[in-house]
Design a protein around this motif. Structure first.
Motif, PDB file in Angstrom:
ATOM      1  N   UNK A 155      29.444 -42.579 -56.189  1.00 48.36           N
ATOM      2  CA  UNK A 155      29.380 -43.726 -57.103  1.00 48.36           C
ATOM      3  C   UNK A 155      28.123 -44.536 -56.768  1.00 48.36           C
ATOM      4  N   UNK A 156      27.144 -44.507 -57.672  1.00 48.03           N
ATOM      5  CA  UNK A 156      25.918 -45.268 -57.433  1.00 48.03           C
ATOM      6  C   UNK A 156      26.128 -46.723 -57.850  1.00 48.03           C
ATOM      7  N   UNK A 157      26.894 -47.423 -57.032  1.00 44.83           N
ATOM      8  CA  UNK A 157      27.171 -48.823 -57.281  1.00 44.83           C
ATOM      9  C   UNK A 157      26.073 -49.710 -56.731  1.00 44.83           C
ATOM     10  N   UNK A 158      26.318 -51.023 -56.715  1.00 45.49           N
ATOM     11  CA  UNK A 158      25.282 -51.985 -56.287  1.00 45.49           C
ATOM     12  C   UNK A 158      24.747 -51.731 -54.877  1.00 45.49           C
ATOM     13  N   UNK A 159      25.619 -51.379 -53.933  1.00 44.65           N
ATOM     14  CA  UNK A 159      25.157 -51.146 -52.562  1.00 44.65           C
ATOM     15  C   UNK A 159      24.226 -49.939 -52.512  1.00 44.65           C
ATOM     16  N   UNK A 160      24.611 -48.855 -53.162  1.00 44.61           N
ATOM     17  CA  UNK A 160      23.774 -47.661 -53.174  1.00 44.61           C
ATOM     18  C   UNK A 160      22.437 -47.951 -53.850  1.00 44.61           C
ATOM     19  N   UNK A 161      22.483 -48.647 -54.975  1.00 40.44           N
ATOM     20  CA  UNK A 161      21.252 -48.914 -55.725  1.00 40.44           C
ATOM     21  C   UNK A 161      20.317 -49.849 -54.951  1.00 40.44           C
ATOM     22  N   UNK A 162      20.882 -50.838 -54.269  1.00 42.93           N
ATOM     23  CA  UNK A 162      20.047 -51.722 -53.449  1.00 42.93           C
ATOM     24  C   UNK A 162      19.415 -50.941 -52.297  1.00 42.93           C
ATOM     25  N   UNK A 163      20.175 -50.016 -51.742  1.00 39.15           N
ATOM     26  CA  UNK A 163      19.660 -49.204 -50.636  1.00 39.15           C
ATOM     27  C   UNK A 163      18.535 -48.293 -51.115  1.00 39.15           C
ATOM     28  N   UNK A 164      18.731 -47.667 -52.267  1.00 37.81           N
ATOM     29  CA  UNK A 164      17.699 -46.797 -52.841  1.00 37.81           C
ATOM     30  C   UNK A 164      16.420 -47.595 -53.085  1.00 37.81           C
ATOM     31  N   UNK A 165      16.567 -48.781 -53.642  1.00 34.50           N
ATOM     32  CA  UNK A 165      15.398 -49.615 -53.927  1.00 34.50           C
ATOM     33  C   UNK A 165      14.693 -50.039 -52.644  1.00 34.50           C
ATOM     34  N   UNK A 166      15.475 -50.308 -51.588  1.00 32.28           N
ATOM     35  CA  UNK A 166      14.889 -50.742 -50.322  1.00 32.28           C
ATOM     36  C   UNK A 166      14.083 -49.624 -49.663  1.00 32.28           C
ATOM     37  N   UNK A 167      14.585 -48.403 -49.770  1.00 33.06           N
ATOM     38  CA  UNK A 167      13.864 -47.267 -49.181  1.00 33.06           C
ATOM     39  C   UNK A 167      12.646 -46.924 -50.023  1.00 33.06           C
ATOM     40  N   UNK A 168      12.829 -46.932 -51.331  1.00 32.29           N
ATOM     41  CA  UNK A 168      11.704 -46.687 -52.227  1.00 32.29           C
ATOM     42  C   UNK A 168      11.386 -45.215 -52.440  1.00 32.29           C
ATOM     43  N   UNK A 169      10.188 -44.923 -52.927  1.00 31.67           N
ATOM     44  CA  UNK A 169       9.814 -43.553 -53.314  1.00 31.67           C
ATOM     45  C   UNK A 169       9.922 -42.519 -52.197  1.00 31.67           C
ATOM     46  N   UNK A 170       9.784 -42.952 -50.935  1.00 28.61           N
ATOM     47  CA  UNK A 170       9.865 -41.987 -49.829  1.00 28.61           C
ATOM     48  C   UNK A 170      11.219 -41.296 -49.746  1.00 28.61           C
ATOM     49  N   UNK A 171      12.219 -41.837 -50.404  1.00 28.18           N
ATOM     50  CA  UNK A 171      13.550 -41.232 -50.391  1.00 28.18           C
ATOM     51  C   UNK A 171      13.541 -39.842 -51.018  1.00 28.18           C
ATOM     52  N   UNK A 172      12.576 -39.555 -51.875  1.00 32.59           N
ATOM     53  CA  UNK A 172      12.554 -38.289 -52.601  1.00 32.59           C
ATOM     54  C   UNK A 172      12.536 -37.099 -51.665  1.00 32.59           C
ATOM     55  N   UNK A 173      11.879 -37.201 -50.519  1.00 33.38           N
ATOM     56  CA  UNK A 173      11.788 -36.067 -49.593  1.00 33.38           C
ATOM     57  C   UNK A 173      13.159 -35.710 -49.026  1.00 33.38           C
ATOM     58  N   UNK A 174      13.930 -36.727 -48.661  1.00 28.03           N
ATOM     59  CA  UNK A 174      15.274 -36.479 -48.138  1.00 28.03           C
ATOM     60  C   UNK A 174      16.194 -35.958 -49.237  1.00 28.03           C
ATOM     61  N   UNK A 175      16.012 -36.427 -50.469  1.00 31.49           N
ATOM     62  CA  UNK A 175      16.827 -35.933 -51.578  1.00 31.49           C
ATOM     63  C   UNK A 175      16.573 -34.449 -51.790  1.00 31.49           C
ATOM     64  N   UNK A 176      15.307 -34.037 -51.757  1.00 26.52           N
ATOM     65  CA  UNK A 176      14.984 -32.617 -51.930  1.00 26.52           C
ATOM     66  C   UNK A 176      15.620 -31.773 -50.834  1.00 26.52           C
ATOM     67  N   UNK A 177      15.583 -32.283 -49.615  1.00 23.51           N
ATOM     68  CA  UNK A 177      16.186 -31.555 -48.496  1.00 23.51           C
ATOM     69  C   UNK A 177      17.697 -31.441 -48.657  1.00 23.51           C
ATOM     70  N   UNK A 178      18.343 -32.528 -49.050  1.00 22.16           N
ATOM     71  CA  UNK A 178      19.793 -32.504 -49.266  1.00 22.16           C
ATOM     72  C   UNK A 178      20.157 -31.539 -50.400  1.00 22.16           C
ATOM     73  N   UNK A 179      19.377 -31.539 -51.469  1.00 14.55           N
ATOM     74  CA  UNK A 179      19.651 -30.650 -52.593  1.00 14.55           C
ATOM     75  C   UNK A 179      19.516 -29.194 -52.182  1.00 14.55           C
ATOM     76  N   UNK A 180      18.471 -28.879 -51.425  1.00 15.24           N
ATOM     77  CA  UNK A 180      18.273 -27.498 -50.976  1.00 15.24           C
ATOM     78  C   UNK A 180      19.423 -27.048 -50.094  1.00 15.24           C
ATOM     79  N   UNK A 181      19.889 -27.925 -49.215  1.00 18.70           N
ATOM     80  CA  UNK A 181      21.018 -27.589 -48.354  1.00 18.70           C
ATOM     81  C   UNK A 181      22.278 -27.330 -49.155  1.00 18.70           C
TER      82      UNK A 181
END
Length: 202
Positions: A148-174
């Motif tokens: 559930x991408x609620x307010x806490x998740x969305x605030x966290x995503x915004x705080x990390x910013x674009x660099x999060x994409x690398x970890x997302x790719x790794x999680x998706x591949x796994x």
């Protein structure tokens, strides 16, 4: 079926047009989903532009109304011919209205927004959102991976910013590797899945 509706663009993260970001994200998605496919290994059944017969049959009355307001009428009886006759513009409306808009991906920063859309369509929104949350956890953020991408998740995503994409790719591949190892037909699709996971365009 009717083409995509015209919407007035509004400002998104970084002052970019939400409408423009949506169009770009959906176009990238459609370029990966491909055309008509009727693979016995696909539990969704016959599929066109990534839209499966199972998905259309399960649309709620509310979702049908949203599509109708956008210019796309889904027949009351969805058949294989409904999928065969689906046009690219029809799929564009579906992904724009019921995915990008309904799940508020436009509020996410780039390139996270387009990647989240791509994962959600490919593996379902709950699983796709979990991978994004797990990527946040890989950055040391203590948030739930409940899908559930609620307010806490969305605030966290915004705080990390674009660099999060690398970890997302790794999680998706796994996730895709696990799926290939634990399902009967998964190995057939692993190469394409990994290319999708690591795709630098989203």
């Amino acid at each position: 079926m009717a083409g995509m509706e015209q919407l007035l663009p509004t400002a998104g993260p970084g002052g970019t047009s939400l409408d423009g970001r949506r169009v770009a994200a959906v176009e990238r998605l459609l370029s990966r989903e491909g055309r008509l496919a009727d693979d016995p290994a696909d539990p969704g059944g016959i599929t066109n532009y990534g839209v499966s017969i199972r998905y259309l049959k399960r649309l709620s009355a509310a979702d049908r109304r949203k599509l109708a307001q956008a210019g796309l009428a889904i027949p009351s009886q969805v058949t294989a011919d409904t999928i065969r006759n689906l046009m690219r513009s029809d799929a564009t409306i579906i992904y724009s209205v019921l995915w990008w808009d309904a799940l508020e991906y436009g509020a996410l920063p780039d390139p996270i927004a387009a990647k989240t859309l791509d994962l959600a369509v490919n593996m379902g929104p709950v699983q796709g959102h979990r991978l994004v949350q797990r990527a946040c956890r890989a950055h040391g953020r203590k948030i739930a991976d409940d899908g559930d991408l609620g307010p806490i998740s969305r605030d966290t995503i915004a705080a990390i910013g674009p660099d999060l994409i690398h970890a997302i790719r790794s999680e998706a591949a796994g996730y895709y590797r696990l799926l290939a190892a634990t399902t009967q037909f998964g190995g057939r699709f692993l190469g394409g899945w990994l290319a999708r996971a690591y795709d630098e365009d989203a």
